[in-house]
Write a protein that holds these residues in place. Structure first.
Motif, PDB file in Angstrom:
ATOM      1  N   ASP A  33      58.520  23.056  25.866  1.00 44.12           N
ATOM      2  CA  ASP A  33      59.327  23.014  27.065  1.00 44.12           C
ATOM      3  C   ASP A  33      58.468  22.234  28.151  1.00 44.12           C
ATOM      4  N   ILE A  34      57.739  21.401  28.055  1.00 47.37           N
ATOM      5  CA  ILE A  34      57.055  20.636  29.319  1.00 47.37           C
ATOM      6  C   ILE A  34      57.786  19.328  29.112  1.00 47.37           C
ATOM      7  N   PRO A  35      58.089  19.147  30.597  1.00 48.83           N
ATOM      8  CA  PRO A  35      58.758  17.680  30.903  1.00 48.83           C
ATOM      9  C   PRO A  35      57.647  16.711  30.529  1.00 48.83           C
ATOM     10  N   THR A  36      58.326  15.421  30.194  1.00 49.33           N
ATOM     11  CA  THR A  36      57.371  14.319  29.717  1.00 49.33           C
ATOM     12  C   THR A  36      57.497  13.502  31.104  1.00 49.33           C
ATOM     13  N   VAL A  37      58.681  13.299  31.699  1.00 52.99           N
ATOM     14  CA  VAL A  37      58.863  12.331  32.730  1.00 52.99           C
ATOM     15  C   VAL A  37      57.607  12.451  33.915  1.00 52.99           C
TER      16      VAL A  37
END
Length: 500
Positions: A431-435
């Motif tokens: 649940d780590i954002p890639t944006v």
């Protein structure tokens, strides 16, 4: 007169047969991409970027195709939300709250038509505002020096990280990872940094390789893990008609949602998700007991769809005028322009007016194309939801590998792309954002250059970074943009609870 002459230039480009064809193809592909659960506009645009290079498109043609895909995907996300109760992308989440209940009541066709018209209204309003406001914001950008640009980049990281994740620490970590990747290669003095003796890394990491890996290849891994079976329609779609009374009742909702969504889109990093959420919540508060939100209220479909499509158009303004992406998808579009040696920012409107105004004119036309597609052809797009992953996945993988190899001609970049794909897959699981990672790679070098110039001009005086009202304002907004989501998440309920 400048506006009219610029529009005339834009329409002379947009109405050429080839540009129109690209816009129609982009709208069609975008609607398909948006309808397929999980892909979304960011992934769709990232997958198609390599094609723009293999086909030899110029900057205007490439931007027209991919922004049409962007707008089309925002339209298409509502289809699976209404029929499957599975959002095609994150902004379409709010559409499930009333769209799926309408479908279960036998009004799936009504919900699809209402959402299609609301998407048109939101996108059209945003394009008009883009046309009217972007030149003035570009003129304001001329007052930006290195200190102001450094604060602006910081604002982009703070707000994008705040909206992109439920965990501020994870969003900040993702931003630092992106900045660290941007440092790979040769520094300003020609000194190698973090190359570990590998000659392939001397020129740094190609952000297109990172984008296709983190979005497209990671999506393939996610599909393999969680979507091994064929898709199926959750609610049967029968006759599609135009519910005129519901459209009339929802007209005010669409306009209010469009205005709210546009403002959310202009804020760097806020994007369509926030626009959709705020439009829905504002309309629910506005109607009060008069609404039946969460039980199949057509206005509960119109509000978020108008909001997220207006936000999509609004997000183009900071990208074009300031060179700062307003959303994840515009970050991908920014990478495309930079690869084509087009520098977004205030000079874009004077150096490459054909790119900007050709794009704006095409978007005006594309909105009508999308409306014509998404109402009478909705049954065609519904059928596409039944494409099994066994057919979809090989196509996505082939496009990614062939496109990147044709662009760079390096097997190392293919391995690097797969590595970014694994990284993106792991980030999804954690649940780590890639944006924010993409934003770090895109803006890291420019942010470093702005800081270096600021320190050179001030002889190392850090207070120079706070030396103008614009810089101070941007610092304040950056801090508020990072802290505000922490507060909002404690006040606002989760979307699933809204229908209670």
């Amino acid at each position: 007169m400048d506006l009219l002459s610029n529009l005339a230039l834009g329409f002379s480009i947009a109405l050429s047969p080839y540009t129109l064809l690209l816009a129609v193809i982009g709208c069609f592909l975008g609607t398909i991409i948006g309808a397929l659960p999980g892909l979304g506009p960011s992934n769709g645009v990232a997958i198609l970027i390599p094609i723009t290079f293999t086909m030899g498109f110029d900057a205007t043609q490439a931007l027209v195709l991919l922004t049409s895909v962007y707008y089309g995907a925002m339209y298409g996300g509502r289809i699976s939300s209404i029929l499957l109760n599975i959002p095609g992308d994150e902004p379409a989440l709010m559409t499930t709250l009333d769209g799926y209940p309408m479908a279960k009541q036998g009004r799936a066709g009504d919900a699809l038509v209402i959402s299609g018209v609301a998407s048109f209204v939101g996108a059209f309003v945003a394009t008009i505002f883009l046309m009217l406001l972007a030149p003035y914001i570009a003129r304001l950008a001329y007052k930006f020096g290195p200190a102001e640009y450094f604060a602006l980049y910081l604002l982009a990281f703070a707000t994008l990280g705040g909206i992109a994740s439920n965990n501020q620490a994870k969003a900040a970590m993702a931003s630092f990872i992106g900045l660290a990747i941007a440092m790979i290669g040769q520094g300003s003095g020609g000194t190698p940094r973090f190359t570990f003796g590998n000659l392939h890394l001397m020129d740094g990491i190609d952000f297109l390789v990172a984008i296709v890996g983190l979005f497209a290849i990671a999506e393939v891994f996610v599909f393999i893990e969680s979507h091994g079976k064929s898709s199926s329609i959750g609610v049967k779609l029968d006759k599609v008609r135009v519910p005129w009374s519901d459209l009339k009742d929802s007209s005010g909702t669409m306009m209010r949602g469009s205005l709210i969504g546009f403002v959310a889109g202009v804020l760097p990093g806020a994007g369509a998700s926030l626009g959709s959420f705020l439009a829905y919540m504002a309309e629910k508060s506005w109607l009060g007991s008069k609404g039946r939100f969460g039980t199949g209220d057509p206005r509960g479909v119109a509000a978020p769809e108008a909001g997220n499509n207006a936000a999509a158009g609004g997000a183009l303004i900071p990208m074009l005028t300031l060179g700062v992406p307003g959303s994840g998808t515009t970050a991908v579009l920014l990478a495309l322009l930079m690869t084509l040696n087009i520098t977004p920012g205030p000079t874009l409107f004077t150096d490459n007016p054909e790119v900007v105004w050709g794009l704006i004119a095409t978007l005006l036309i594309a909105n009508f194309v999308l409306l014509a597609m998404n109402v009478p052809m909705v049954k065609v797009f519904v059928r596409i939801l039944m494409v099994p992953p066994a057919i979809l996945l090989p196509g996505v993988t082939m496009i990614s590998f062939v496109g990147i190899y044709s662009l760079t001609g390096s097997y190392f970049d293919l391995l690097l792309m797969v590595g970014f794909g694994v990284m993106g897959w792991l980030f999804r699981k954690l649940d780590i954002p890639t944006v924010p990672v993409i934003l770090g790679i895109l803006l890291g070098t420019a942010m470093e250059d702005a800081l270096r110039r600021a320190m050179t001009l001030s002889d190392g005086d850090v207070s120079y970074l706070f030396g103008s009202p614009i810089a101070i304002g941007l610092w304040v907004f950056a801090i508020a943009g990072f802290i505000a989501p922490l507060y909002l998440r404690t006040v606002m309920k989760k979307p699933q609870a809204i229908s209670d």
